[in-house]
Design a protein around this motif. Sequence first.
Motif, PDB file in Angstrom:
ATOM      1  N   THR A  51     -38.262   4.766 -15.831  1.00 27.88           N
ATOM      2  CA  THR A  51     -37.873   3.468 -15.456  1.00 27.88           C
ATOM      3  C   THR A  51     -38.841   2.551 -16.000  1.00 27.88           C
ATOM      4  OG1 THR A  51     -39.135   3.816 -13.351  1.00 27.88           O
ATOM      5  CG2 THR A  51     -36.998   4.530 -13.116  1.00 27.88           C
ATOM      6  N   SER A  52     -38.293   1.370 -16.009  1.00 33.58           N
ATOM      7  CA  SER A  52     -38.986   0.785 -16.824  1.00 33.58           C
ATOM      8  C   SER A  52     -40.125  -0.178 -16.207  1.00 33.58           C
ATOM      9  CB  SER A  52     -38.024  -0.585 -17.314  1.00 33.58           C
ATOM     10  OG  SER A  52     -37.100  -0.128 -18.242  1.00 33.58           O
TER      11      SER A  52
ATOM     12  N   GLY B 199     -38.838  -0.417 -12.423  1.00 31.50           N
ATOM     13  CA  GLY B 199     -37.338  -0.632 -11.816  1.00 31.50           C
ATOM     14  C   GLY B 199     -36.940   0.830 -11.157  1.00 31.50           C
ATOM     15  N   GLY B 200     -35.752   0.844 -10.572  1.00 31.57           N
ATOM     16  CA  GLY B 200     -35.017   1.983  -9.901  1.00 31.57           C
ATOM     17  C   GLY B 200     -34.349   2.806 -11.011  1.00 31.57           C
ATOM     18  N   ARG B 201     -33.751   2.379 -12.186  1.00 29.90           N
ATOM     19  CA  ARG B 201     -33.238   3.058 -12.850  1.00 29.90           C
ATOM     20  C   ARG B 201     -33.641   3.211 -14.536  1.00 29.90           C
ATOM     21  NH1 ARG B 201     -27.367   1.025 -10.510  1.00 29.90           N
ATOM     22  NH2 ARG B 201     -27.637   2.031  -8.477  1.00 29.90           N
ATOM     23  N   SER B 202     -33.259   3.870 -15.289  1.00 30.02           N
ATOM     24  CA  SER B 202     -33.768   3.828 -16.526  1.00 30.02           C
ATOM     25  C   SER B 202     -33.015   2.924 -17.406  1.00 30.02           C
ATOM     26  CB  SER B 202     -33.510   5.470 -17.179  1.00 30.02           C
ATOM     27  OG  SER B 202     -34.303   5.674 -18.317  1.00 30.02           O
ATOM     28  N   ALA B 203     -33.925   2.343 -18.642  1.00 27.82           N
ATOM     29  CA  ALA B 203     -33.136   1.246 -19.255  1.00 27.82           C
ATOM     30  C   ALA B 203     -31.997   2.089 -20.144  1.00 27.82           C
ATOM     31  CB  ALA B 203     -33.993   0.579 -19.889  1.00 27.82           C
TER      32      ALA B 203
ATOM     33  N   ALA C 139     -26.413  -9.819 -19.681  1.00 22.71           N
ATOM     34  CA  ALA C 139     -27.569 -10.621 -20.122  1.00 22.71           C
ATOM     35  C   ALA C 139     -28.226 -11.510 -18.983  1.00 22.71           C
ATOM     36  CB  ALA C 139     -27.395 -11.255 -21.576  1.00 22.71           C
ATOM     37  N   LYS C 140     -27.229 -11.690 -18.168  1.00 24.58           N
ATOM     38  CA  LYS C 140     -27.721 -12.831 -17.062  1.00 24.58           C
ATOM     39  C   LYS C 140     -28.300 -12.155 -16.123  1.00 24.58           C
ATOM     40  CE  LYS C 140     -24.374 -15.895 -16.422  1.00 24.58           C
ATOM     41  NZ  LYS C 140     -22.862 -16.252 -16.438  1.00 24.58           N
ATOM     42  N   GLY C 141     -28.471 -10.773 -16.023  1.00 20.99           N
ATOM     43  CA  GLY C 141     -29.093 -10.176 -14.941  1.00 20.99           C
ATOM     44  C   GLY C 141     -30.670 -10.099 -14.990  1.00 20.99           C
ATOM     45  N   PRO C 142     -31.140  -9.315 -15.921  1.00 26.03           N
ATOM     46  CA  PRO C 142     -32.755  -9.093 -15.878  1.00 26.03           C
ATOM     47  C   PRO C 142     -33.637 -10.530 -15.779  1.00 26.03           C
ATOM     48  CG  PRO C 142     -31.608  -7.678 -17.456  1.00 26.03           C
ATOM     49  CD  PRO C 142     -30.680  -8.680 -16.954  1.00 26.03           C
ATOM     50  N   PRO C 143     -33.312 -11.439 -16.421  1.00 24.80           N
ATOM     51  CA  PRO C 143     -34.268 -12.621 -16.257  1.00 24.80           C
ATOM     52  C   PRO C 143     -34.396 -13.239 -14.653  1.00 24.80           C
ATOM     53  CG  PRO C 143     -32.539 -13.165 -18.218  1.00 24.80           C
ATOM     54  CD  PRO C 143     -32.121 -11.815 -17.389  1.00 24.80           C
ATOM     55  N   LEU C 144     -33.376 -12.818 -14.123  1.00 27.22           N
ATOM     56  CA  LEU C 144     -33.480 -13.569 -12.526  1.00 27.22           C
ATOM     57  C   LEU C 144     -33.702 -12.204 -11.603  1.00 27.22           C
ATOM     58  CD1 LEU C 144     -30.496 -15.757 -12.239  1.00 27.22           C
ATOM     59  CD2 LEU C 144     -33.047 -16.353 -13.039  1.00 27.22           C
ATOM     60  N   ASN C 145     -33.814 -10.864 -11.989  1.00 27.72           N
ATOM     61  CA  ASN C 145     -34.277  -9.795 -11.320  1.00 27.72           C
ATOM     62  C   ASN C 145     -35.725  -9.801 -10.988  1.00 27.72           C
ATOM     63  OD1 ASN C 145     -34.924  -7.111 -10.299  1.00 27.72           O
ATOM     64  ND2 ASN C 145     -33.086  -6.410 -11.470  1.00 27.72           N
ATOM     65  N   PRO C 146     -36.331  -9.927  -9.933  1.00 24.36           N
ATOM     66  CA  PRO C 146     -37.647 -10.059  -9.094  1.00 24.36           C
ATOM     67  C   PRO C 146     -38.290  -8.839  -9.954  1.00 24.36           C
ATOM     68  CG  PRO C 146     -35.968  -9.766  -7.301  1.00 24.36           C
ATOM     69  CD  PRO C 146     -35.230 -10.037  -8.645  1.00 24.36           C
ATOM     70  N   ILE C 147     -37.808  -8.012 -10.067  1.00 26.14           N
ATOM     71  CA  ILE C 147     -38.703  -6.836 -10.436  1.00 26.14           C
ATOM     72  C   ILE C 147     -38.815  -6.480 -12.127  1.00 26.14           C
ATOM     73  CG2 ILE C 147     -38.857  -5.577  -8.175  1.00 26.14           C
ATOM     74  CD1 ILE C 147     -36.980  -3.779  -9.516  1.00 26.14           C
ATOM     75  N   GLU C 148     -37.815  -7.269 -12.704  1.00 30.76           N
ATOM     76  CA  GLU C 148     -37.906  -7.261 -14.089  1.00 30.76           C
ATOM     77  C   GLU C 148     -38.531  -8.278 -14.700  1.00 30.76           C
ATOM     78  OE1 GLU C 148     -33.725  -6.050 -15.469  1.00 30.76           O
ATOM     79  OE2 GLU C 148     -33.888  -4.537 -13.998  1.00 30.76           O
ATOM     80  N   MET C 149     -37.617  -9.697 -15.047  1.00 36.09           N
ATOM     81  CA  MET C 149     -38.457 -10.859 -15.541  1.00 36.09           C
ATOM     82  C   MET C 149     -38.893 -11.882 -14.503  1.00 36.09           C
ATOM     83  SD  MET C 149     -35.922 -10.538 -18.956  1.00 36.09           S
ATOM     84  CE  MET C 149     -36.674 -11.274 -20.182  1.00 36.09           C
TER      85      MET C 149
ATOM     86  N   HIS D 126     -29.592   8.362 -15.063  1.00 34.24           N
ATOM     87  CA  HIS D 126     -30.040   7.348 -14.382  1.00 34.24           C
ATOM     88  C   HIS D 126     -31.283   6.984 -13.888  1.00 34.24           C
ATOM     89  CE1 HIS D 126     -28.435   9.869 -11.316  1.00 34.24           C
ATOM     90  NE2 HIS D 126     -29.260   9.161 -10.551  1.00 34.24           N
ATOM     91  N   ASN D 127     -31.945   8.190 -13.552  1.00 36.90           N
ATOM     92  CA  ASN D 127     -33.189   8.019 -13.013  1.00 36.90           C
ATOM     93  C   ASN D 127     -34.439   8.602 -14.062  1.00 36.90           C
ATOM     94  OD1 ASN D 127     -32.930  10.916 -12.820  1.00 36.90           O
ATOM     95  ND2 ASN D 127     -33.039  11.015 -10.733  1.00 36.90           N
ATOM     96  N   GLY D 128     -34.027   8.918 -15.318  1.00 34.11           N
ATOM     97  CA  GLY D 128     -34.971   9.315 -16.280  1.00 34.11           C
ATOM     98  C   GLY D 128     -35.500  10.569 -15.506  1.00 34.11           C
ATOM     99  N   SER D 129     -35.095  11.303 -14.910  1.00 35.76           N
ATOM    100  CA  SER D 129     -35.701  12.702 -14.369  1.00 35.76           C
ATOM    101  C   SER D 129     -35.930  13.632 -15.265  1.00 35.76           C
ATOM    102  CB  SER D 129     -35.236  12.949 -13.008  1.00 35.76           C
ATOM    103  OG  SER D 129     -33.826  13.224 -13.224  1.00 35.76           O
TER     104      SER D 129
END
Lengths: 348, 348
Positions: A82-83, A91-95, A120-130, A285-288
């Motif tokens: 996960t990133s 993050g909770g899921r693998s990029a 593209a509108k998701g990650p900038p506003l995601n509190p645990i991403e950008m 999805h979880n990079g396991s």
Amino acid sequence: MKKRSKLLLSSAAALLFVGISNAYADEALPKVPPEPADNPTTAAKVELGKQLFFDPRLSIDGTVSCNSCHNVMSSGTDNRATSVGVDGQRGGRSAPTVWNAAFLTAQFWDGRAATLEDQAKGPPLNPIEMGMPSEKAVEERLSSIPGYVEQFKAVFGEEDAVTYDNMAKAIAAFERTLITHDSPYDLYVQGNKQAMSEQALRGKEVFEKSGCNSCHSGANFAGPTELPTGQGFYQHFPTYDSKHVKIYHLTEDKGRYEVTKAKDDMNKWRVPSLRNVALTAPYFHNGSVATLDEAVRVMAKTQLDKELSDQQVADTVVFLESLTGERPEISMPRLPDTTGSSLVGTVK
Amino acid sequence: MKKRSKLLLSSAAALLFVGISNAYADEALPKVPPEPADNPTTAAKVELGKQLFFDPRLSIDGTVSCNSCHNVMSSGTDNRATSVGVDGQRGGRSAPTVWNAAFLTAQFWDGRAATLEDQAKGPPLNPIEMGMPSEKAVEERLSSIPGYVEQFKAVFGEEDAVTYDNMAKAIAAFERTLITHDSPYDLYVQGNKQAMSEQALRGKEVFEKSGCNSCHSGANFAGPTELPTGQGFYQHFPTYDSKHVKIYHLTEDKGRYEVTKAKDDMNKWRVPSLRNVALTAPYFHNGSVATLDEAVRVMAKTQLDKELSDQQVADTVVFLESLTGERPEISMPRLPDTTGSSLVGTVK
């Protein structure tokens, strides 16, 4: 006869696989992905989108760019389970890889974005991403960079061109150039019968006879590419119970159910592309799952209730390696400067 | 006559400034920086070094590359007060720009590395930067990437070429290409008298008459460039006490004293280059000053005991902006792949 594993989804859905499987045919990746009518690709827009894609100022503290997790200098991912976003948050899921994402009919693991623009509108506003606080905050930051203001105006031909929507459009236009062509598989399909090794061809047979192509079909190996925009191609994962389900925590994340809250979407996922899959470890999805051979074993067992032999697994891996395409040359962007002060210098 | 501030260093050292000041003359930046005899620059080495510079696999968890803090798509810094390393850890000092670092005779804020090669060996093993446990761990990781093994062998012509030292040599060779030429100042010095505005020329006069060039001398505005390798050009900062010292915490970090433990090195720092300084906010070793105009005010007061007028500050800022050079085009590297598994995928 070996004991069948517990079927985790309805047999109707399982039968659907067979129907899709019959429609399977070898296809090279089209040269150009589809583009939405309201966001035609232009060279200037791609250049702007590239700058934005690489710009860490899209994150609150200037440490994370799109490329941080979708590294186009390599696999289009960060090759992590996960990133890591701002403040070292996980993050909770693998990029997923950004290579060829333009061919998907829905984005994110759970298909919650219809288009690259929406994604593209998701990650900038995601509190645990950008971690940017709002669309307005992003717009204000971009508006304080003269080189962006100029380019947004030129590209979108509007007076107040620096909008969050236009930012997403530019990034999406850049992403539509991130297509990998001329994989050994593509060359083979186009008539060069030497392009794939014998082992790769044996693996192709395992892949098809086992039914992997029931879901990983089409030119992008991600299911039908002709679905309407926004209509993802989803499958339950896992379908059959097995030791892998527990070992790799495959049911902990409810997948598309988290978006729709529909019971039938429990543990459903958008079928990911297998193009360049040899480059995008770790898997799922979880990079396991750390390695591609184990990912093949897990998929055969949990989706098709099949135990592949070591030889079959090895052959399938070599086939999957033949899906690694040529990544285009990308010139390095020059990010527009601010002078005399920093937009992220005093951010804590 | 205005009251003089308390002098924080010996008057002998202050007098030295004047001696140096007299030697000041306008100089354009040389086209090529010096290179050590044991690390000649070659195109293949520069290409390898570029890949390493951009490769986040030099950090324990695959999240931090050299470029994360020394972003050559922009200022050669991260434009943060202090940088963020693995696990969201914050460094103690502001990342200096990598542009033109090749002209410095000692590296790091405290000059503790003699060469770019020595400098490049620091961050990968620094626990709050890239967090690799040992040189051996870095070598093992690089050795597991076939594309690196091949290139190291070709570049260094040795059987066991993947060494930590060779990694540093390649990175340093790349960094010697990171030179900015043709700033308005350079063009002016070379005879184009239109290259600098009237205001910039007024600022140049303030800069010289105030004595800024006592320390920020030479073609790199960082002191003598002809010092022997490893012999840094150090000055006390702050020299004079003022309100700024407390406001910006200027004496908390002991600077070169932390390296040598010599009393005379207390709060001494390697004089940083002023080239591209307009791009590298925030300012000083601790990144405590947000804007270039305030940095000019603080330097005039704490180093020269001068209060500049607002006009003088504005003029000096415009002069400093004329030190922003043209950054060369850099082609984007393709990082060598691993297939079927990730080197950082399972790192916690």
